[in-house]
Design a protein around this motif. Sequence first.
Motif, PDB file in Angstrom:
ATOM      1  N   SER A   1      -8.612  -4.786  -1.979  1.00 36.08           N
ATOM      2  CA  SER A   1      -9.424  -5.866  -2.068  1.00 36.08           C
ATOM      3  C   SER A   1     -10.590  -5.866  -2.920  1.00 36.08           C
ATOM      4  O   SER A   1     -11.356  -6.705  -3.195  1.00 36.08           O
ATOM      5  CB  SER A   1     -10.124  -6.289  -0.733  1.00 36.08           C
ATOM      6  OG  SER A   1     -11.255  -5.042   0.003  1.00 36.08           O
ATOM      7  N   VAL A   2     -10.869  -4.398  -3.443  1.00 35.87           N
ATOM      8  CA  VAL A   2     -11.955  -4.453  -4.425  1.00 35.87           C
ATOM      9  C   VAL A   2     -11.282  -4.187  -5.534  1.00 35.87           C
ATOM     10  O   VAL A   2     -11.883  -4.773  -6.841  1.00 35.87           O
ATOM     11  CB  VAL A   2     -12.777  -2.998  -4.040  1.00 35.87           C
ATOM     12  CG1 VAL A   2     -13.829  -2.750  -5.256  1.00 35.87           C
ATOM     13  CG2 VAL A   2     -13.514  -3.322  -2.641  1.00 35.87           C
ATOM     14  N   VAL A   3     -10.373  -3.285  -5.935  1.00 35.20           N
ATOM     15  CA  VAL A   3      -9.821  -2.976  -7.155  1.00 35.20           C
ATOM     16  C   VAL A   3      -8.630  -3.849  -7.727  1.00 35.20           C
ATOM     17  O   VAL A   3      -8.466  -3.800  -8.931  1.00 35.20           O
ATOM     18  CB  VAL A   3      -9.233  -1.515  -7.230  1.00 35.20           C
ATOM     19  CG1 VAL A   3     -10.703  -0.813  -6.876  1.00 35.20           C
ATOM     20  CG2 VAL A   3      -8.254  -1.170  -6.406  1.00 35.20           C
ATOM     21  N   SER A   4      -7.806  -4.441  -7.013  1.00 35.20           N
ATOM     22  CA  SER A   4      -6.509  -5.344  -7.141  1.00 35.20           C
ATOM     23  C   SER A   4      -5.668  -4.539  -7.996  1.00 35.20           C
ATOM     24  O   SER A   4      -4.601  -4.914  -8.659  1.00 35.20           O
ATOM     25  CB  SER A   4      -7.171  -6.595  -8.091  1.00 35.20           C
ATOM     26  OG  SER A   4      -8.047  -7.118  -7.303  1.00 35.20           O
ATOM     27  N   ASP A   5      -5.662  -3.188  -7.633  1.00 36.54           N
ATOM     28  CA  ASP A   5      -4.525  -2.273  -8.588  1.00 36.54           C
ATOM     29  C   ASP A   5      -3.859  -1.431  -7.634  1.00 36.54           C
ATOM     30  O   ASP A   5      -4.777  -0.660  -6.830  1.00 36.54           O
ATOM     31  CB  ASP A   5      -5.374  -1.831  -9.819  1.00 36.54           C
ATOM     32  CG  ASP A   5      -4.242  -0.642 -10.469  1.00 36.54           C
ATOM     33  OD1 ASP A   5      -3.618  -1.194 -11.298  1.00 36.54           O
ATOM     34  OD2 ASP A   5      -4.152   0.564  -9.817  1.00 36.54           O
ATOM     35  N   PHE A   6      -2.678  -1.530  -7.424  1.00 30.92           N
ATOM     36  CA  PHE A   6      -2.049  -0.769  -6.322  1.00 30.92           C
ATOM     37  C   PHE A   6      -2.344   0.726  -6.392  1.00 30.92           C
ATOM     38  O   PHE A   6      -2.532   1.312  -5.573  1.00 30.92           O
ATOM     39  CB  PHE A   6      -0.729  -1.187  -6.201  1.00 30.92           C
ATOM     40  CG  PHE A   6      -0.198  -0.342  -5.037  1.00 30.92           C
ATOM     41  CD1 PHE A   6       0.792   0.668  -5.212  1.00 30.92           C
ATOM     42  CD2 PHE A   6      -0.113  -0.713  -3.417  1.00 30.92           C
ATOM     43  CE1 PHE A   6       1.300   1.306  -4.050  1.00 30.92           C
ATOM     44  CE2 PHE A   6       0.299  -0.363  -2.469  1.00 30.92           C
ATOM     45  CZ  PHE A   6       1.225   0.920  -2.893  1.00 30.92           C
ATOM     46  N   GLN A   7      -2.058   1.311  -7.629  1.00 33.38           N
ATOM     47  CA  GLN A   7      -2.112   2.669  -7.895  1.00 33.38           C
ATOM     48  C   GLN A   7      -3.625   3.077  -7.687  1.00 33.38           C
ATOM     49  O   GLN A   7      -3.898   4.162  -7.147  1.00 33.38           O
ATOM     50  CB  GLN A   7      -1.441   2.992  -9.287  1.00 33.38           C
ATOM     51  CG  GLN A   7      -1.304   4.457  -9.473  1.00 33.38           C
ATOM     52  CD  GLN A   7      -0.277   5.124  -8.515  1.00 33.38           C
ATOM     53  OE1 GLN A   7       0.615   4.788  -8.307  1.00 33.38           O
ATOM     54  NE2 GLN A   7      -1.117   6.291  -7.837  1.00 33.38           N
ATOM     55  N   ALA A   8      -4.402   2.385  -8.264  1.00 34.26           N
ATOM     56  CA  ALA A   8      -5.677   2.646  -7.971  1.00 34.26           C
ATOM     57  C   ALA A   8      -6.210   2.766  -6.605  1.00 34.26           C
ATOM     58  O   ALA A   8      -7.035   3.497  -6.067  1.00 34.26           O
ATOM     59  CB  ALA A   8      -6.657   1.912  -8.843  1.00 34.26           C
ATOM     60  N   ALA A   9      -5.592   1.773  -5.911  1.00 30.16           N
ATOM     61  CA  ALA A   9      -5.956   1.835  -4.273  1.00 30.16           C
ATOM     62  C   ALA A   9      -5.485   2.975  -3.790  1.00 30.16           C
ATOM     63  O   ALA A   9      -6.024   3.545  -2.901  1.00 30.16           O
ATOM     64  CB  ALA A   9      -5.269   0.358  -3.844  1.00 30.16           C
ATOM     65  N   GLU A  10      -4.201   3.199  -4.280  1.00 30.92           N
ATOM     66  CA  GLU A  10      -3.791   4.439  -3.423  1.00 30.92           C
ATOM     67  C   GLU A  10      -4.760   5.747  -3.703  1.00 30.92           C
ATOM     68  O   GLU A  10      -4.867   6.513  -3.006  1.00 30.92           O
ATOM     69  CB  GLU A  10      -2.326   5.003  -4.129  1.00 30.92           C
ATOM     70  CG  GLU A  10      -1.315   4.099  -3.674  1.00 30.92           C
ATOM     71  CD  GLU A  10      -0.030   4.634  -2.531  1.00 30.92           C
ATOM     72  OE1 GLU A  10       0.241   4.137  -1.696  1.00 30.92           O
ATOM     73  OE2 GLU A  10       0.054   5.753  -2.996  1.00 30.92           O
ATOM     74  N   ASP A  11      -5.131   5.892  -5.386  1.00 28.43           N
ATOM     75  CA  ASP A  11      -5.829   6.875  -5.348  1.00 28.43           C
ATOM     76  C   ASP A  11      -7.247   6.960  -4.597  1.00 28.43           C
ATOM     77  O   ASP A  11      -7.705   7.995  -4.099  1.00 28.43           O
ATOM     78  CB  ASP A  11      -6.316   7.022  -6.937  1.00 28.43           C
ATOM     79  CG  ASP A  11      -5.153   7.223  -7.777  1.00 28.43           C
ATOM     80  OD1 ASP A  11      -5.109   6.993  -8.958  1.00 28.43           O
ATOM     81  OD2 ASP A  11      -4.079   7.922  -7.009  1.00 28.43           O
ATOM     82  N   ILE A  12      -7.923   5.611  -4.428  1.00 29.23           N
ATOM     83  CA  ILE A  12      -9.108   5.518  -3.921  1.00 29.23           C
ATOM     84  C   ILE A  12      -8.800   6.094  -2.335  1.00 29.23           C
ATOM     85  O   ILE A  12      -9.639   6.531  -1.938  1.00 29.23           O
ATOM     86  CB  ILE A  12      -9.514   4.197  -4.000  1.00 29.23           C
ATOM     87  CG1 ILE A  12     -10.033   3.821  -5.337  1.00 29.23           C
ATOM     88  CG2 ILE A  12     -10.761   3.941  -2.969  1.00 29.23           C
ATOM     89  CD1 ILE A  12     -10.129   2.443  -5.732  1.00 29.23           C
ATOM     90  N   ALA A  13      -7.564   5.451  -1.854  1.00 26.70           N
ATOM     91  CA  ALA A  13      -7.412   5.919  -0.437  1.00 26.70           C
ATOM     92  C   ALA A  13      -7.237   7.283  -0.252  1.00 26.70           C
ATOM     93  O   ALA A  13      -7.930   8.019   0.809  1.00 26.70           O
ATOM     94  CB  ALA A  13      -6.383   5.057   0.072  1.00 26.70           C
TER      95      ALA A  13
END
Lengths: 224, 589
Positions: A63-75
């Motif tokens: 919801s913040v980055v709109s990028d799946f891979q980035a979301a994975e890394d953030i998670a």
Amino acid sequence: MVDERPFDRKVYRARPTTRRLRSGPYIRYPDAQLVVLTAKGDTDAYNELVERFQNAARNRALSVVSDFQAAEDIAQDAFIKAYNALKDLEDPNKFAGWFLTIVHHTALDYVRARREGMSLETMKEQGFEAPRETRGEQIEKLEEREEDLRVLDALQDLRDDYREIIILKHVEELSYKEIADRLGMSVSAVGEKLSRVRALLKRRLEKKRVPGKAESEGIQAEEA
Amino acid sequence: MSEPSQDEERELTLSLYIDGELDAARRQEVEEKLRSDPAWKAEYEALTDSDKRVSKVVQDSWHDPEFTGRVMDRITKQNLPPAPEWAGSPSFTKPLPPTSSASPLRDKRMRLLVSLAAAASLSLFGVTLWFLFGNRRPVSNPLPQVLASADPESVRLEMDLSRFSGYVAGNVYLGQTVTVKAETACVKWSDGTRLWLRQDAKVRALGARSLEVDKGVFLIDVARGTQPFILKLADESQIQVLGTRFEVEAKETSTRIRVLEGHVRRSGGKAVTGVDARGGEEITADLQVRAIDPREILISWADLAATPKAAAIGLPSAFAAPWPQLGGTPGHAGVTPLAGPAGLAATRFIPFPAAGGGAAEESTQYAPAVVGAGSRVFVLRRAGTGKMQLYGLDLEDKGDAAWKPCGEPLPGNAQNPPVITARGLVVAGASGNIVQAWDPDKGAVAWKKDVESSVYALCAAYDGNVYCSTYQRMIVLDGNGEKAWAYPNIKDVQAPVSIAPDGTALVMARDGKSALLDRDGKLIEMLNWEAAAAEQIFWPPVLAVRALAGRRRPADPGRYRGAREGRQPPALRRGQEHALPPERGRRQA
């Protein structure tokens, strides 16, 4: 790195699903107990927390980055931060809200670091606070949770191929054609198989369903 | 392959309909059927309902194992276990370093029995803390549960678990104060730690291995865990325990710690630098260390063992030790380590009543008197030919104190005293086969049993059972006078049995033939001690209770030394093992 969007059916079509249903003894534990066990050094308990909250963490990050891979890394980063910061959590019951706040802040840090063109002013600084539940809601939540565990039990009892087709249908939301391509079956065979699984689950859940209060062993409603 | 049934056809069609996989014509047919056919409609509703539930759970429950694996790999490589404050202070994660002590324990495998008493008010409460030497497995579910309580009376237990919430198995609601009204309540942790509470006890769980003692009398059986157990007292001091047993008696303004076995350290409050005590030592209220007899602690909790329900909860086995043997009845143990009065002076003379109103019959077969609970004294004496009468006297009756008969005379003779059970029943037996229990509170016979053999001696155990040494067999009666078990292979047992804390009984016949029996009357071992005709066994052997001094091994019932008639048994000294294994086939030196 390939930019893979979530639920991009074209991308996922050629790959077997890596997704699995959670299983094991810890699935019955509430979040708070898993937190307590983790604090005692039980990494299996934290493993369950990671499995349980990873989707929520990804979605929150997305919801913040709109990028799946980035979301994975953030998670991932958020899980590590949460593990190391457990001592700051005053109430284990509030793990969900506390953790998602960490995810949110980690995502914001990611954005700031990469300067994706979003100004800080336009980003919504949303705090995440677990709503206070009324007693009725608590009881309802417990009943719901108990119901979910029954369904999960029924799913765990399925054959692996039955379970996989359920995941492809309900999680990856593939069409019959896409499932057929993925599993190397005909479309009609997919239809028949899904029908069999549905009927099987319907019968099992009809037997297991117990109306009324959740009286499963060990789970009690908290008094006000 | 068989043709699908009509139901299966319908299920398939509806499944395709739900997934939108039917063409327009078929879809219209299905919708018509849903409107006109109740069976179709019911099936459709059941399928969609189930499908929704499954879909919801599947979407909530799936995970990516690769993602999980990556996260856990990073955590494992960190090697950094979190230690939140609410699970215990990090300063107590290290074991106590060895300190000098006046009486260092020789046996490293030691257990401390410490009773802990805490009082929030000016009144004194006793708290008994007992730590078993449990296993070292990590705590899997540290949350406590309240077991079924004993007879509901007015005991109140308040356990505030508001700082410790989560999943619990049992009857405890987490995140709130729990009040249990019971005579004896027991709270049990899944790691094996147990807590029994008396009336008005109040304790607050701060964490899995941490308790705040507010008030009350309670016994804690703490299992050995990966973290030390912390007790916080009302005077802001704290006690760190590492699998030891100790007793703490805490008042609002002072605290006393008595150690049965092991090692404990008092720190905080006035004991800024830390005061250590080991087995057989006491840390007084003014932080002095002195020697004590820790067995008194067991006596104060003897009634727990006698309550069937409380015993069913599961008590530490040491509380099944015989009473009054450990309480120091000279006739049974031979010696009492309890401190007696500083001086003895006769204060009153109260004659026995004569049988039939005449002069009291002289008898050379008086059985020694037994002091009961409180101020009552009982004695079994001859009352005419072939009869024994139990008499009782209340020493608090200062004005008109007199021996009063308790129940009807027993047929036969008796050469051993009556015994008093943990529940307060006075039990006597005689050679006329009758065993009788007198209830001094009610002033009436509680029960009477014909054991079909001459009763020579009795022994009362903690669990309320009475061991009857008879001519024909060893027979055990429960608290209600019913036969619990009998062992027939030892005859002519003149002496009371000796019972170890784990319930093992040593039965010794007059000729020296002996048997070790477990608490259920099953033979553990037969010991063939021989006695010459001139030397016969009339007194019980003395048990060196190894459970107090060392680690108890289930396969080892202990070592015993028999005491021949006329010999004084040696005094029991703490920390020393002075019992030797019996020499089979030879007389004891």
